[in-house]
Every structure is written in C-alpha cells, then in structure tokens.
Design a protein around this motif. Structure first.
Motif, short mmCIF file in Angstrom:
data_model
loop_
_atom_site.label_atom_id
_atom_site.label_comp_id
_atom_site.label_asym_id
_atom_site.label_seq_id
_atom_site.Cartn_x
_atom_site.Cartn_y
_atom_site.Cartn_z
N VAL A 92 0.87 -1.18 0.00
CA VAL A 92 0.00 0.00 0.00
C VAL A 92 0.90 1.23 0.00
O VAL A 92 1.72 1.40 0.90
CB VAL A 92 -0.94 0.03 1.23
CG1 VAL A 92 -1.82 1.29 1.19
CG2 VAL A 92 -1.80 -1.23 1.28
N ARG A 93 0.74 2.05 -1.02
CA ARG A 93 1.55 3.27 -1.12
C ARG A 93 0.59 4.44 -0.96
O ARG A 93 -0.34 4.61 -1.77
CB ARG A 93 2.30 3.31 -2.44
CG ARG A 93 3.09 2.00 -2.68
CD ARG A 93 4.06 2.08 -3.81
NE ARG A 93 5.27 2.79 -3.40
CZ ARG A 93 6.41 2.76 -4.12
NH1 ARG A 93 6.47 2.06 -5.24
NH2 ARG A 93 7.46 3.43 -3.71
N SER A 94 0.77 5.24 0.08
CA SER A 94 -0.19 6.29 0.38
C SER A 94 0.53 7.60 0.65
O SER A 94 1.63 7.63 1.21
CB SER A 94 -1.04 5.90 1.59
OG SER A 94 -0.25 5.73 2.75
N GLY A 95 -0.14 8.67 0.26
CA GLY A 95 0.40 10.00 0.48
C GLY A 95 0.05 10.92 -0.67
O GLY A 95 -0.37 10.48 -1.75
N ILE A 96 0.21 12.20 -0.43
CA ILE A 96 -0.05 13.19 -1.47
C ILE A 96 0.96 12.98 -2.61
O ILE A 96 2.17 12.99 -2.39
CB ILE A 96 0.06 14.61 -0.90
CG1 ILE A 96 -1.01 14.82 0.19
CG2 ILE A 96 -0.09 15.66 -2.00
CD1 ILE A 96 -0.82 16.08 1.01
N GLY A 97 0.44 12.76 -3.80
CA GLY A 97 1.30 12.52 -4.96
C GLY A 97 1.68 11.07 -5.17
O GLY A 97 2.49 10.76 -6.06
N ALA A 98 1.12 10.15 -4.40
CA ALA A 98 1.50 8.73 -4.50
C ALA A 98 1.20 8.14 -5.87
O ALA A 98 1.83 7.16 -6.29
CB ALA A 98 0.80 7.91 -3.42
N ALA A 99 0.26 8.75 -6.61
CA ALA A 99 -0.08 8.21 -7.94
C ALA A 99 1.10 8.26 -8.89
O ALA A 99 1.14 7.52 -9.88
CB ALA A 99 -1.26 8.97 -8.53
N SER A 100 2.07 9.11 -8.61
CA SER A 100 3.25 9.18 -9.49
C SER A 100 4.05 7.89 -9.47
O SER A 100 4.88 7.65 -10.35
CB SER A 100 4.15 10.34 -9.06
OG SER A 100 4.68 10.12 -7.75
#
Length: 368
Positions: A12-20
C-alpha cells in the motif's frame, strides 16, 4: 481460540502525490500492458483517467470506461473482452467500488476459464475500501440480485491512496462512502466472535471518520482526506475473517435492486440496524459510543447514543436518511427483505433467527 487468515494487498503506497508511483508499481508486478478500468465520469468528464494513462505512457494499452454501478454482469463481460483484446497483463482499477469490483470480477472470470490472472493495482477515489478485500459483488442485469464472490486471487497486489485523485469526487459520494466505511467498522466491532486486532482498528476508524469526515469535504485539505483514506483502510482490515452480520447484506440487496449507491444504503439503514440489533450487541455498541465520545452511564444508553451519533453524522453531511429519499419502491420491500434473509442464510449468519424476512421488512419500513 482465534483463527485469523491474514489477507491484504502486498503493498500500500499512500500519500499526497503517490499516484506518481504507478508506473513503478506496474513494472514491479511484472507488467508492461496495463488496462485502466474506470467509469464514464472519471474517463470522460475529468482529466484524471487520462492523467494516469499519460503517466504510464507506453505501459498503458487502453482505458475501459464501461464500469457500472453495482457491477452489472454485462459490464464485466465487456471488461473481460477488452482485457482480452488489448492483451492486458495488468489491471488498474480507478475510481470507487464499482471499477474495483469490475477488475476483481475480470480476475474471477479468468479463474473460471482456467486462464492466467493478471495482477491488479487499485487506485481508489472514494472511501468504500473494497480495494482491501478478496471479495467482489456482481449484479444480474435481469433479476437485479447481487451475488458475492470470494477468492484470494481477487485481492489487489497494490493499492495506491492519493488524496489528490479524490478532489473530483462529488461531495455527496465522498461522504456516503465514508458512511460505508463506518458501516464496515460497525460490522467489525459487533462481529461474533469479535477479534481484538480487528476491533481495535475498527474502533479507531469509527472515531477518525466521525471526527474528520465532515471537515474533509474541503478538497483543499489533502492531509485530512488522506486521514479518511487511512481510516477506511482500518475500517475493513480483517473484516472478512469475521463475517457480516446484518448491514452489508441489506446494502447488497437494496443497492442492486434499486440502483442505490452502497454508501447511501449505509446512510439510510445503519442507525436503525444498530437499534434493531441493540439487545444482542449492547456492549459492542457501547464501545462505539466510547470511541465517539458520547458514552452514557449504562451500556444500553451508550448503545442508543452511538446510533444517534451516526444518524446525526448523516444529517451533518446532508446525505439521504430515508429510503423514500432514494429510488427504492415501497411495494417491493417484502421481496427485498426475502433476498436479504436468503443472503444471511447463505453466509451462515448467526442472526437468522432474529433477522427473518418479516422482521427485515419491518426494519425497511421503519426507514421509509
């Protein structure tokens, strides 16, 4: 003795801008031909699906925009055909529970056919939290009855939580799926028997959702929206180990029959279902009251306060609180109640003696 099967996305990759990080994740799971599965709004009325496709570049072989609310079987067949046509080796679901379950059902159809199952990367834009389970629902186009399917290979390999991708989510949908996450938490807390790990996370999720969900409607506060995404994750963690006692089967059948979003079914049904269940789950509901900060002198009074607190949350979010506010038909409630009772029996609910078709019809009429 507790028996807990630990099933979660491996990353799980989470955070502002994680979609990059999406191109990196496609490569990590061994893919080079990713098909984005989404709905019409995200694909054609916002620039978000195209943004993901542009980030992927040559890794993206197409965008399937035919995902439908409640995952109609015909839309799953169309998604399977598109995955076959594009020779997709990775599925990326983008949106709410419907695209996520559509991707899962593509995997299920592949399993049934004895074909390889492509890895699934889920990029949710709501708080429904289906990306954290190995279950999926699909609705028969003709009967409007929803079936639920389970297989460990339906679990997404990766989940990416990026609040930047939620800013186009309609305010009502953000709030309603937050209530759906609250519904997950309630089902986890009153599970029979409860599990200490699951209960701890569910109570924290319930607290955080009640505290943060109204304020998170400000799309500029991305940190607050990320807190809600994490709360939704906590709300459903391990839930399928415990079984679903009442509100989810109600939501499955109401939603599929009348095309009501699942989050809205939780808004309408959850407070009254808590009252319906109060005598059997008094202590568990009192724990929810403690998490909400509304505990009273007795467990019974606290349980009542917990249901009232959720009902007030629905009002604070300006969401529907009655079935008559939705597309439901009053003359079909008896049929819906029978479908709910049948689902409860199918999944060996411990409450079939209480939640009979007649009692469930009465509950539905109370919230009309």
């Amino acid at each position: 003795m507790y028996d807990f099967l630990s099933l979660s996305p491996e990353r799980v990759r989470s955070g502002i801008g994680a979609a990059s990080l999406l191109p990196e994740e496609v490569a990590r799971v061994g893919g080079s031909r990713a098909l984005i599965i989404t709905g019409n709004t995200l694909a054609n009325k916002t620039g978000l699906a195209q943004r993901l496709a542009d980030q992927l570049g040559k890794q993206c072989v197409g965008v399937f925009d035919g995902s439908k609310q409640h995952v109609l079987a015909s839309s799953v067949d169309a998604a399977v055909a598109e995955a076959d046509r594009t020779r997709a080796d990775v599925l990326i679901s983008f949106g709410g529970g419907s695209p996520i379950d559509t991707a899962k059902m593509v995997a299920y159809k592949r399993l049934q056919a004895g074909a390889p199952v492509p890895p699934h990367i889920a990029v949710p834009t709501t708080l429904s939290a289906g990306e954290f389970t190995h279950a999926a629902g699909m609705t028969d186009d003709t009967t409007r009855v929803k079936g639920v399917y389970f297989d460990i290979q339906l679990m997404p390999r990766t989940v990416i939580l990026d609040p930047e991708l939620t800013v186009e989510t309609p305010e009502w949908l953000w709030g309603a799926t937050g209530l759906r996450a609250m519904d997950h938490a309630v089902e986890a807390v009153w599970a029979k028997p409860p599990h200490p790990l699951v209960s701890t996370l569910a109570l924290r999720a319930a607290h955080d959702l009640r505290e943060n969900l109204p304020r998170s409607r400000d799309v500029g506060d991305l940190e607050l929206r990320l807190h809600c995404q994490h709360a939704a994750w906590m709300s459903i963690f391990g839930l399928l180990n415990l079984g679903l006692r009442l509100t989810h089967p109600i939501g499955h059948q109401l939603g599929a029959r009348f095309d009501i979003p699942h989050g809205v079914t939780s808004c309408v049904v959850l407070p009254e279902a808590m009252r319906f269940f109060a005598e059997r789950t008094t202590r568990e509901q009192a724990q929810l009251a403690e998490a909400f900060g509304v505990a009273q002198k007795s467990d019974a009074a606290s349980a009542a306060a917990a249901a009232d607190a959720i009902e007030q949350l629905v009002k604070d979010l300006s969401l529907p609180g009655r079935l008559s506010d939705t597309s439901a038909r009053k003359d079909e409630l008896a049929d819906v109640a029978r479908s709910i009772a049948e689902e409860l029996r199918e999944f060996n609910s411990p409450d079939t003696d209480l939640a009979t078709a007649e009692a469930l019809e009465g509950l539905l009429r109370k919230v009309w």
